[in-house]
Every structure is written in structure tokens, then in C-alpha cells.
Design a protein around this motif. Structure first.
Motif, PDB file in Angstrom:
ATOM      1  N   VAL A  93       0.907  -1.288  -0.049  1.00  0.00           N
ATOM      2  CA  VAL A  93       0.040   0.003   0.087  1.00  0.00           C
ATOM      3  C   VAL A  93       0.864   1.423   0.146  1.00  0.00           C
ATOM      4  O   VAL A  93       0.574   2.128  -0.782  1.00  0.00           O
ATOM      5  CB  VAL A  93      -0.996   0.123   1.354  1.00  0.00           C
ATOM      6  N   VAL A  94       2.035   1.106   0.742  1.00  0.00           N
ATOM      7  CA  VAL A  94       2.701   2.591   1.017  1.00  0.00           C
ATOM      8  C   VAL A  94       3.529   2.759  -0.365  1.00  0.00           C
ATOM      9  O   VAL A  94       3.679   3.779  -0.623  1.00  0.00           O
ATOM     10  CB  VAL A  94       3.773   2.229   1.977  1.00  0.00           C
ATOM     11  N   TRP A  95       3.870   1.570  -0.840  1.00  0.00           N
ATOM     12  CA  TRP A  95       4.792   1.605  -1.977  1.00  0.00           C
ATOM     13  C   TRP A  95       3.934   2.381  -3.391  1.00  0.00           C
ATOM     14  O   TRP A  95       4.310   3.359  -3.932  1.00  0.00           O
ATOM     15  CB  TRP A  95       5.245   0.401  -2.618  1.00  0.00           C
ATOM     16  N   VAL A  96       2.677   2.004  -3.426  1.00  0.00           N
ATOM     17  CA  VAL A  96       1.817   2.667  -4.375  1.00  0.00           C
ATOM     18  C   VAL A  96       1.412   3.989  -3.957  1.00  0.00           C
ATOM     19  O   VAL A  96       1.341   4.839  -5.039  1.00  0.00           O
ATOM     20  CB  VAL A  96       0.544   1.566  -4.597  1.00  0.00           C
ATOM     21  N   LEU A  97       1.192   4.378  -2.914  1.00  0.00           N
ATOM     22  CA  LEU A  97       0.896   5.548  -2.520  1.00  0.00           C
ATOM     23  C   LEU A  97       2.126   6.600  -2.695  1.00  0.00           C
ATOM     24  O   LEU A  97       2.132   7.735  -3.298  1.00  0.00           O
ATOM     25  CB  LEU A  97       0.577   5.478  -1.064  1.00  0.00           C
ATOM     26  N   PHE A  98       3.319   5.986  -2.300  1.00  0.00           N
ATOM     27  CA  PHE A  98       4.770   6.650  -2.568  1.00  0.00           C
ATOM     28  C   PHE A  98       4.806   7.153  -3.997  1.00  0.00           C
ATOM     29  O   PHE A  98       5.136   8.349  -4.409  1.00  0.00           O
ATOM     30  CB  PHE A  98       5.729   5.763  -2.072  1.00  0.00           C
ATOM     31  N   VAL A  99       4.661   6.177  -4.709  1.00  0.00           N
ATOM     32  CA  VAL A  99       4.740   6.193  -6.396  1.00  0.00           C
ATOM     33  C   VAL A  99       3.977   7.329  -7.039  1.00  0.00           C
ATOM     34  O   VAL A  99       4.232   8.358  -7.647  1.00  0.00           O
ATOM     35  CB  VAL A  99       4.855   5.236  -7.204  1.00  0.00           C
ATOM     36  N   TRP A 100       2.485   7.370  -6.435  1.00  0.00           N
ATOM     37  CA  TRP A 100       1.792   8.091  -7.267  1.00  0.00           C
ATOM     38  C   TRP A 100       1.673   9.501  -6.314  1.00  0.00           C
ATOM     39  O   TRP A 100       1.140  10.572  -6.785  1.00  0.00           O
ATOM     40  CB  TRP A 100       0.317   7.369  -7.189  1.00  0.00           C
ATOM     41  N   SER A 101       2.176   9.381  -5.181  1.00  0.00           N
ATOM     42  CA  SER A 101       1.983  10.837  -4.598  1.00  0.00           C
ATOM     43  C   SER A 101       3.147  11.814  -5.220  1.00  0.00           C
ATOM     44  O   SER A 101       3.194  12.878  -5.228  1.00  0.00           O
ATOM     45  CB  SER A 101       2.746  10.575  -3.115  1.00  0.00           C
ATOM     46  N   ILE A 102       4.314  10.914  -5.859  1.00  0.00           N
ATOM     47  CA  ILE A 102       5.410  11.771  -6.424  1.00  0.00           C
ATOM     48  C   ILE A 102       4.803  12.145  -7.582  1.00  0.00           C
ATOM     49  O   ILE A 102       5.046  13.525  -8.169  1.00  0.00           O
ATOM     50  CB  ILE A 102       6.672  10.951  -7.001  1.00  0.00           C
ATOM     51  N   LEU A 103       3.978  11.515  -8.341  1.00  0.00           N
ATOM     52  CA  LEU A 103       3.274  12.197  -9.628  1.00  0.00           C
ATOM     53  C   LEU A 103       2.226  13.043  -9.303  1.00  0.00           C
ATOM     54  O   LEU A 103       1.973  13.859 -10.063  1.00  0.00           O
ATOM     55  CB  LEU A 103       2.679  10.806 -10.349  1.00  0.00           C
ATOM     56  N   GLY A 104       1.744  12.751  -8.092  1.00  0.00           N
ATOM     57  CA  GLY A 104       0.907  13.839  -7.599  1.00  0.00           C
ATOM     58  C   GLY A 104       1.456  15.112  -7.376  1.00  0.00           C
ATOM     59  O   GLY A 104       0.563  16.425  -7.772  1.00  0.00           O
ATOM     60  N   GLN A 105       2.396  15.284  -6.881  1.00  0.00           N
ATOM     61  CA  GLN A 105       3.298  16.448  -6.834  1.00  0.00           C
ATOM     62  C   GLN A 105       3.547  17.188  -8.212  1.00  0.00           C
ATOM     63  O   GLN A 105       3.447  18.483  -8.351  1.00  0.00           O
ATOM     64  CB  GLN A 105       4.686  16.308  -6.297  1.00  0.00           C
ATOM     65  N   LEU A 106       3.905  16.418  -9.386  1.00  0.00           N
ATOM     66  CA  LEU A 106       4.014  17.020 -10.788  1.00  0.00           C
ATOM     67  C   LEU A 106       2.646  17.423 -11.318  1.00  0.00           C
ATOM     68  O   LEU A 106       2.603  18.459 -11.837  1.00  0.00           O
ATOM     69  CB  LEU A 106       4.175  15.770 -11.560  1.00  0.00           C
ATOM     70  N   LEU A 107       1.428  16.613 -10.754  1.00  0.00           N
ATOM     71  CA  LEU A 107       0.238  17.136 -11.033  1.00  0.00           C
ATOM     72  C   LEU A 107      -0.103  18.654 -10.511  1.00  0.00           C
ATOM     73  O   LEU A 107      -0.655  19.288 -11.137  1.00  0.00           O
ATOM     74  CB  LEU A 107      -0.901  16.246 -10.795  1.00  0.00           C
ATOM     75  N   THR A 108       0.142  18.706  -9.399  1.00  0.00           N
ATOM     76  CA  THR A 108       0.088  19.991  -8.629  1.00  0.00           C
ATOM     77  C   THR A 108       0.870  21.344  -9.642  1.00  0.00           C
ATOM     78  O   THR A 108       0.188  22.320  -9.524  1.00  0.00           O
ATOM     79  CB  THR A 108       0.368  20.171  -7.249  1.00  0.00           C
ATOM     80  N   ALA A 109       1.789  21.027  -9.766  1.00  0.00           N
ATOM     81  CA  ALA A 109       2.946  21.972 -10.770  1.00  0.00           C
ATOM     82  C   ALA A 109       1.864  21.831 -12.151  1.00  0.00           C
ATOM     83  O   ALA A 109       1.885  23.339 -12.373  1.00  0.00           O
ATOM     84  CB  ALA A 109       4.088  21.274 -10.812  1.00  0.00           C
ATOM     85  N   VAL A 110       1.548  21.176 -12.680  1.00  0.00           N
ATOM     86  CA  VAL A 110       0.624  21.388 -13.932  1.00  0.00           C
ATOM     87  C   VAL A 110      -0.569  22.213 -13.584  1.00  0.00           C
ATOM     88  O   VAL A 110      -0.901  23.038 -14.463  1.00  0.00           O
ATOM     89  CB  VAL A 110       0.327  20.110 -14.372  1.00  0.00           C
ATOM     90  N   LEU A 111      -1.176  21.596 -12.356  1.00  0.00           N
ATOM     91  CA  LEU A 111      -2.339  22.760 -11.897  1.00  0.00           C
ATOM     92  C   LEU A 111      -2.022  24.304 -11.713  1.00  0.00           C
ATOM     93  O   LEU A 111      -2.908  25.045 -12.116  1.00  0.00           O
ATOM     94  CB  LEU A 111      -3.223  21.960 -10.987  1.00  0.00           C
ATOM     95  N   TRP A 112      -0.908  24.391 -11.153  1.00  0.00           N
ATOM     96  CA  TRP A 112      -0.354  25.738 -11.032  1.00  0.00           C
ATOM     97  C   TRP A 112      -0.271  26.411 -12.296  1.00  0.00           C
ATOM     98  O   TRP A 112      -0.676  27.590 -12.353  1.00  0.00           O
ATOM     99  CB  TRP A 112       0.789  25.576 -10.223  1.00  0.00           C
ATOM    100  N   LEU A 113       0.398  25.584 -13.275  1.00  0.00           N
ATOM    101  CA  LEU A 113       0.528  26.557 -14.497  1.00  0.00           C
ATOM    102  C   LEU A 113      -0.574  26.669 -15.476  1.00  0.00           C
ATOM    103  O   LEU A 113      -0.876  27.742 -16.187  1.00  0.00           O
ATOM    104  CB  LEU A 113       1.346  25.504 -15.457  1.00  0.00           C
ATOM    105  N   ALA A 114      -1.454  25.847 -14.815  1.00  0.00           N
ATOM    106  CA  ALA A 114      -3.127  26.090 -15.444  1.00  0.00           C
ATOM    107  C   ALA A 114      -3.782  27.172 -14.667  1.00  0.00           C
ATOM    108  O   ALA A 114      -4.948  27.504 -15.111  1.00  0.00           O
ATOM    109  CB  ALA A 114      -3.694  24.800 -15.485  1.00  0.00           C
ATOM    110  N   GLY A 115      -3.242  27.590 -13.688  1.00  0.00           N
ATOM    111  CA  GLY A 115      -3.837  28.787 -12.919  1.00  0.00           C
ATOM    112  C   GLY A 115      -4.999  28.635 -11.917  1.00  0.00           C
ATOM    113  O   GLY A 115      -5.731  29.316 -11.383  1.00  0.00           O
ATOM    114  N   VAL A 116      -4.850  27.022 -11.566  1.00  0.00           N
ATOM    115  CA  VAL A 116      -5.801  26.672 -10.410  1.00  0.00           C
ATOM    116  C   VAL A 116      -4.925  27.191  -8.969  1.00  0.00           C
ATOM    117  O   VAL A 116      -3.998  26.703  -8.797  1.00  0.00           O
ATOM    118  CB  VAL A 116      -5.884  25.258 -10.421  1.00  0.00           C
ATOM    119  N   GLY A 117      -5.801  27.838  -8.194  1.00  0.00           N
ATOM    120  CA  GLY A 117      -5.139  28.224  -6.836  1.00  0.00           C
ATOM    121  C   GLY A 117      -5.102  27.235  -5.819  1.00  0.00           C
ATOM    122  O   GLY A 117      -5.459  26.133  -5.914  1.00  0.00           O
TER     123      GLY A 117
END
Length: 394
Positions: A93-117
Motif C-alpha cells: 500500500v505504501v509503495w503505491v501511495l509513494f509512487v503516485w504521490s510523487i506523480l501527484g506533486q507533478l500534477l500540482t505543478a501542472v495545475l499551478w501552470l493552468a492557474g488553479v489556486g
């Protein structure tokens, strides 16, 4: 060594230094595994209400502290199945959450570039990571626990005699009978194998995590496997944590030929095939008397004009096969990565992840993704398999 420092004093210091280094690395790895999901899902920029933040942090902290104790209790010298199951599931469980949490951080960067506050972009990432992780864990558990599908492949061996053309070789490996009771699963595997009408059935090691006395019932259906010419087995690295010689003897008692650095010859019509097996490459360092990978001993007295099928647990043993003119090596060990993206770490240690590959002038290697699973009861983008290799002449 400095003046006055005795060898007896130096050795405990070196051991203490190694223990400290190991503990430091372990703590750092665990902090990353647990810390990244905590930051992404709970802390970070989510701006959750204080009770949610405090409760989530306490839960993560408790699991973080308990995890190494459960792991050592489950897989240590006096291992126990209940803590092993909890620790293994937690790791997955932790491995899957760890991997996708890293990708989640990338998603927040994309959303920031898209102007999401704030905190919307962090909460969107949290929801996405949680949903993906939940889907992958449910799917991965179902993949791990089901009886594997059959993977079929024709393999051409130029030196194979005509009367052996079409020989049906079934490969199973890495069954890893362990803390989760899987006797019913084992019977299902046996039924699938027998339904393939094999000439040869091979098990290339890591039969169990545990002693024969602990996993006897799960392994029992292997006695019912049918093969027209031979049932053969070699040790994997996990046997050397769980009484390797006892597993060799037990497989022999179930009617399997334990190819402990030796070979046999099977014949159909006017054609013959040498089937050899070597111990796992970790055997020499295991301390088990008489166990080590020895290609010379395995092929001693074999007719050099006959084609050779070699059982070796790890794909990394392929160089020995090439050096000794083996036609086909069959292996397991990699699990195909078992849980993405662990695939890439496996490739740091092994020349092949899965499938058929060519090595040297003559030697083919088939690497199975494994029939069972080790540790976490999940398979993510790495399905298990029962392999049917149909051998063909040139």
C-alpha cells in the motif's frame, strides 16, 4: 591499525559501524516511503481542518513506527505469519501511495501552470492520487491472488532432434508459498498445468517462504502434477532462507527430480534432450553444505552433441549457460517487476526483466514473470504466468 588497538577490538567497531549505517539507510528509506504520501495527501498545501491534519498525521506516524517491528517479527529468524501479512500488505500500500504521490506533486505543478489556486490544486491532486492508488491496489490484489493465465510461446532450438519437435515444456516459478494460505490456489495451478498435457514441467525455484513443515500443505498439490517425460526443480534464493536442502528432499519425495547441480536425459523416439539444473547464485554464500551453482558438475558426463535445457533461478546466471553451450535457459526471480515501477530497479541487478532473449551465439533465455508473488499481495502492471514453451526444431 593504530598502536595498541587489537583485532578483537576493531571487529566490534566495524560491526557497530555497519549496523549504524544500515539503520541510517533504513530510516531514510522509511521516511521517504511514508513521508512523501503524508506530505501529498495530508500536509502540503491541502489546508485540511486541524482535526483531519492531526488525525492523519497520527495514523501515519503509528504505521511508520510499527512497520519495521512487524516486518522483523514476520520475516525475522522466528517469523510469524500474522505480522508478516500485515507488514507485507502495508509495504504494498505504501509503495503505491509513494509512487503516485510523487506523480501527484507533478500534477500540482501542472495545475499551478493552468492557474488553479490554493488549496484547490493540492486537493485535486490528493483525490486523484487516492483514487488511482485504490484502483491499482484492488486490481493488483486480484491479479496476485488469481490462478495465472497461460503464456504460450514457440521456441526454436536448432539442435533439437526431430522426434522432440513440438515438445511441451511448462514452466512455473516463484510460487512463494507463504504467510497467506494458498492451498486452493496451488491446486488451481496444478489443474491448469495438467490441462496443458505437458511433456516436461519445470519449477525454477523460490518455492516457498518458510520451512517445509510450515508450507507443506500449500506445496502438496505439486505431487499431482503430471508430465510425460520429467518433472524437474531447482532452488531459488528464497530456499536459502528456509531450509534449502529440506526443500530439495521434499520435492524429491513429491516425485520431482531435484536438479541439484546435476542433469538427466529424456528421450522420445530417436531424439534426446539433456535437462540440467544449477543451484541459485546465492547458494555459495548461504552456508548450506554442498550448495553452490556449478555448471561443470551439472553437465558432467552429458553428451556434447545433445541440446541442453538448463534450469537456473536467476537470469543473471546466463553467462554460465553461454559459457557451457546451453541451448535454452529457463529462469524466474524477477517477477516481471511485480509492482511498477519496481521494474526499473530489477533491471539494475538482472540482464532481463521477462520474456525470451538471445545471448551469445547459441543460448536462448526465457525469463518468467513468476507464478506467485513475494511479500505484498499485489501485482501492478506485471501479471503472473504459467508458461507453455513449445520447443521446435530449426
Amino acid at each position: 591499525m593504530s598502536v595498541g588497538e587489537s583485532p578483537v577490538e576493531a571487529r566490534p567497531r566495524r560491526r557497530a559501524s555497519r549496523a549504524l549505517r544500515f539503520t541510517s539507510i533504513l530510516v531514510a528509506v522509511l521516511l521517504l516511503l511514508f513521508g512523501v504520501p503524508w506530505w501529498t495527501l495530508i500536509a502540503g498545501g491541502n489546508d485540511w481542518p486541524t482535526p483531519v491534519l492531526v488525525t492523519g498525521t497520527i495514523v501515519v506516524a503509528v504505521v511508520f513506527v510499527a512497520f519495521p517491528f512487524l516486518m522483523f517479527a514476520g520475516h525475522g529468524r522466528n517469523h510469524h505469519d500474522v505480522p508478516a501479512k500485515i507488514a507485507d500488505t502495508t509495504l504494498g500500500v505504501v509503495w503505491v501511495l509513494f509512487v503516485w504521490s510523487i506523480l501527484g506533486q507533478l500534477l500540482t505543478a501542472v495545475l499551478w501552470l493552468a492557474g488553479v489556486g490554493d488549496p484547490a490544486r493540492y486537493r485535486i491532486a490528493t483525490v486523484v492520487v487516492t483514487l488511482i492508488a485504490l484502483v491499482l491496489l484492488l486490481w493488483g490484489y486480484a491479479e496476485a491472488m488469481r490462478v495465472p493465465r497461460v503464456r504460450r510461446l514457440d521456441v526454436r532450438l536448432p539442435r533439437l532432434g526431430r522426434d522432440l519437435d513440438g515438445l511441451r515444456l511448462v514452466l512455473i516459478t516463484d510460487t512463494h508459498y507463504g504467510p497467506i494460505e494458498r492451498s486452493r490456489w496451488s491446486r488451481g495451478v496444478t489443474e491448469v498445468i495438467n490441462g496443458l498435457d505437458p511433456d516436461i514441467v519445470a519449477h525454477t525455484g523460490d518455492i516457498a517462504d518458510g520451512e517445509v513443515s510450515e508450507r507443506r500443505d500449500q506445496a502438496a498439490p505439486l505431487a499431482d502434477v503430471r508430465a510425460a517425460l520429467a518433472r524437474v526443480y531447482v532452488t531459488g534464493n528464497h530456499e536459502y532462507f528456509s531450509g534449502a536442502q529440506r526443500w530439495v528432499e521434499h520435492m524429491a519425495s513429491l516425485g520431482w527430480e531435484a536438479l541439484h547441480n546435476r542433469h538427466l536425459v529424456v528421450t522420445r523416439g530417436a531424439s534426446s534432450l539433456v535437462i540440467a539444473g544449477v543451484d541459485d547464485r546465492t547458494a555459495a554464500g548461504s552456508g548450506v553444505p554442498g550448495h553452490h551453482a556449478d555448471h561443470e558438475a551439472a553437465l558432467e558426463g552429458a553428451d556434447p552433441t545433445l541440446p541442453i535445457l538448463l534450469l537456473a533461478h536467476q537470469p543473471a546466471q546466463i553467462q554460465g549457460a553461454v559459457a557451457h553451450g546451453v541451448d535454452l535457459q529457463i529462469s524466474g526471480h524477477t517477477h516481471g517487476g511485480q509492482m511498477w515501477p519496481f521494474h526499473y530497479l530489477v533491471r539494475l541487478d538482472q540482464p532481463v526483466l521477462q520474456g525470451l532473449s538471445h545471448h551469445g551465439d547459441r543460448t536462448l533465455l526465457y525469463t518468467s514473470r513468476g507464478t506467485g508473488f513475494w511479500g505484498p499481495p499485489f501485482r501492478v502492471f506485471a501479471p503472473s504466468e504459467i508458461t507453455l514453451l513449445t520447443l521446435r526444431t530449426a
